[in-house]
Scaffold this motif. Structure first.
Motif, PDB file in Angstrom:
ATOM      1  N   ASP A 281     -10.485  -2.387  14.388  1.00 23.67           N
ATOM      2  CA  ASP A 281     -10.482  -2.330  12.922  1.00 23.67           C
ATOM      3  C   ASP A 281     -10.172  -3.721  12.386  1.00 23.67           C
ATOM      4  O   ASP A 281     -10.017  -4.675  13.145  1.00 23.67           O
ATOM      5  N   THR A 316     -17.489   7.386   5.028  1.00 16.31           N
ATOM      6  CA  THR A 316     -16.334   6.665   4.485  1.00 16.31           C
ATOM      7  C   THR A 316     -16.099   7.090   3.031  1.00 16.31           C
ATOM      8  O   THR A 316     -17.020   7.537   2.334  1.00 16.31           O
ATOM      9  N   ARG A 322     -18.586   7.893  -1.630  1.00 12.81           N
ATOM     10  CA  ARG A 322     -18.795   8.239  -0.231  1.00 12.81           C
ATOM     11  C   ARG A 322     -20.055   7.544   0.300  1.00 12.81           C
ATOM     12  O   ARG A 322     -21.101   7.585  -0.339  1.00 12.81           O
ATOM     13  N   VAL A 327     -18.553   1.287  10.864  1.00 10.88           N
ATOM     14  CA  VAL A 327     -17.154   0.905  10.669  1.00 10.88           C
ATOM     15  C   VAL A 327     -16.562   0.229  11.900  1.00 10.88           C
ATOM     16  O   VAL A 327     -15.349  -0.001  11.972  1.00 10.88           O
ATOM     17  N   ALA A 331     -12.716  -0.129  10.878  1.00  9.61           N
ATOM     18  CA  ALA A 331     -11.872   1.075  10.825  1.00  9.61           C
ATOM     19  C   ALA A 331     -11.905   1.877  12.122  1.00  9.61           C
ATOM     20  O   ALA A 331     -11.548   3.051  12.123  1.00  9.61           O
ATOM     21  N   PRO A 351     -13.618  11.790   7.119  1.00  5.95           N
ATOM     22  CA  PRO A 351     -14.078  10.463   6.702  1.00  5.95           C
ATOM     23  C   PRO A 351     -13.023   9.373   6.937  1.00  5.95           C
ATOM     24  O   PRO A 351     -11.835   9.654   7.052  1.00  5.95           O
ATOM     25  N   VAL A 352     -13.497   8.161   7.018  1.00  3.61           N
ATOM     26  CA  VAL A 352     -12.621   6.987   7.003  1.00  3.61           C
ATOM     27  C   VAL A 352     -12.283   6.675   5.551  1.00  3.61           C
ATOM     28  O   VAL A 352     -13.165   6.668   4.686  1.00  3.61           O
ATOM     29  N   ARG A 353     -11.023   6.447   5.265  1.00  6.12           N
ATOM     30  CA  ARG A 353     -10.607   6.055   3.913  1.00  6.12           C
ATOM     31  C   ARG A 353     -10.159   4.597   3.940  1.00  6.12           C
ATOM     32  O   ARG A 353      -9.375   4.189   4.802  1.00  6.12           O
ATOM     33  N   TRP A 354     -10.670   3.816   3.020  1.00  2.51           N
ATOM     34  CA  TRP A 354     -10.293   2.406   2.930  1.00  2.51           C
ATOM     35  C   TRP A 354      -8.892   2.305   2.336  1.00  2.51           C
ATOM     36  O   TRP A 354      -8.617   2.876   1.283  1.00  2.51           O
ATOM     37  N   GLY A 366      -9.593   0.195   7.138  1.00  2.06           N
ATOM     38  CA  GLY A 366      -9.737   1.627   6.948  1.00  2.06           C
ATOM     39  C   GLY A 366      -9.221   2.402   8.143  1.00  2.06           C
ATOM     40  O   GLY A 366      -9.028   1.850   9.225  1.00  2.06           O
TER      41      GLY A 366
END
Length: 428
Positions: A281, A316, A322, A327, A331, A351-354, A366
């Motif tokens: 990441d 993401t 979205r 990533v 992430a 999902p990946v969250r920033w 993320g």
């Protein structure tokens, strides 16, 4: 006469050692290799005799040899240097008027010819009719010479390089065995004690093939996953790796602390081989670059998780809504390598969250939502796996991580062996 242990390829005795098990021999096996079922029926009174042996497949021993630095590449280089010196030495003798037959044989010998001849030599050199027969030529005579100057053990009797070369030549061999029955019967070793424990009594500080490679990572979750998956994906290598324990003394985790640990280990002149694994990441990649710039000794390997297929098109969530994107490098913590089943919630990938902007990397960081639940689901699913084949199919990204780490350790071990071999050549 004394008591001996022996390394065998199937039923062929390859090398022996008197009164103890050399560290190099012991380092090729782990306790799970102990063969408790074998019994010998060659006793004079006809009674079966209990044996004490360790047994592993040819492929497993080749992999372990690579982890110990005896890779195919370094063995080829060692053989080529030996052959060059052999030709030069006997060429000089021939110029002085003697040793022409050996000099000519040395010129005719090639790596391919050595490989072609070795299986037959190993299979027949101790046969009863072999002691009385004439060698077919000078190369054959030199390969069968057991005086210590023979051409079979080109790197020295019982060396890992010579063993690797012989095992590479014997493509039909299925099993490699360490038979130490005589040593146990003579009282040199306790039949109930693990081989590695007994062998460590004679370990020298300057060279310790029995010391596993220590794996460090950013946190306890990474280590827990590595520790849990090694016995399932690579059971034949469990004794060749150990793991940094964050939980035991509540050691801080994170990429920044991992860099600090590396500095401390280097300053303390720790000689054990270790590999530090940063996340894939934003913070992990940034810290990996910082660690790579340090003047670390060659026994400390620095890497990051390799790019994985799952992360190439991953959902993401951020201020812009979205999106599905690659990533890797932004992430991809260890959770993204744990398979779709562990990553899914209600049949959709979590999902990946920033989470924030990293100024030093000029990029956003993320992480997958609910990563603790992902790890928990993975470990639960791993416990349900019945065999290695199922695990490999189910956790392909993790297999990629392990292959990446194992290859790095093999390369580092190979480089270390080459340095040691070069120093030895200079001394002589």
């Amino acid at each position: 006469m004394g008591s001996y242990c022996a390394i065998q390829f199937d039923d062929m005795e390859i090398v022996t050692a008197k009164s103890y098990v050399p560290d190099d021999y012991a380092a090729l096996f782990q306790e799970g290799d102990r063969d408790r079922s074998h019994r010998s029926d060659d006793e004079p009174n006809g009674e079966a005799r209990a044996t004490f042996r360790y047994k592993a497949s040819r492929e497993t021993i080749l992999r372990r040899l690579s982890l110990l630095g005896a890779t195919r590449e370094v063995v080829v280089e060692s053989f080529d240097r030996w052959l060059k010196e052999l030709r030069e030495t006997w060429g000089d003798y021939a110029k002085d008027g003697w040793g022409h037959d050996v000099a000519n044989a040395a010129q005719q010998l090639t790596p391919a010819e050595w490989i072609r001849r070795v299986p037959e030599v190993l299979a027949t050199r101790f046969a009863k009719d072999d002691f009385d027969r004439e060698p077919i030529d000078e190369i054959d005579r030199q390969l069968r010479d057991d005086s210590g100057e023979g051409w079979l053990n080109f790197d020295g009797y019982g060396s890992l390089y010579s063993l690797r070369a012989m095992l590479e030549a014997c493509v039909d061999v299925q099993w490699v065995t360490l038979d130490m029955t005589d040593l146990v019967d003579a009282g040199y070793y306790d039949s109930e004690s693990p081989l590695a424990l007994e062998a460590r009594r004679s370990v020298f500080e300057s060279y310790n093939p029995l010391t596993p490679t220590l794996i460090l990572a950013e946190g306890s979750t990474d280590i827990a996953i590595f520790r849990a998956t090694l016995p399932i994906l690579y059971p034949e290598l469990v004794d060749y790796f150990s793991f940094f324990n964050h939980a035991e003394l509540s050691v801080d985790g994170g990429a920044v602390y991992l860099v600090k640990f590396l500095k401390a280990f280097a300053a303390a002149n720790i000689t054990n081989r270790m590999i530090a694994v940063f996340d894939n990441d934003t913070v992990g990649v940034h810290s990996f670059k910082q660690a790579s710039a340090l003047a670390l000794p060659p026994n400390i390997i620095v890497t990051r998780l390799p790019d994985c297929e799952t992360a190439r098109h991953y959902p993401t969530v951020g201020p812009q809504g979205r999106h599905s994107m690659n990533v890797n490098g932004l992430a991809a913590g260890i959770e993204l390598y744990l398979g779709a089943e562990a990553l899914s919630l209600n049949d959709e990938l979590r999902p990946v969250r920033w989470t924030g902007y990293v100024a030093g990397a000029d990029a956003y960081q993320g992480e997958v939502q609910g990563k603790t639940d992902v790890a928990r689901a993975f470990l639960h699913g791993l416990a349900m796996v019945e065999n290695r084949e199922e695990a490999v199919a189910k956790f392909a990204d993790l297999v990629g991580v392990w292959e990446h780490l194992i290859n790095l350790v093999e390369s580092a071990a190979e480089a270390s062996s080459l340095r040691a071999w070069t120093r030895l050549q200079r001394e002589f």
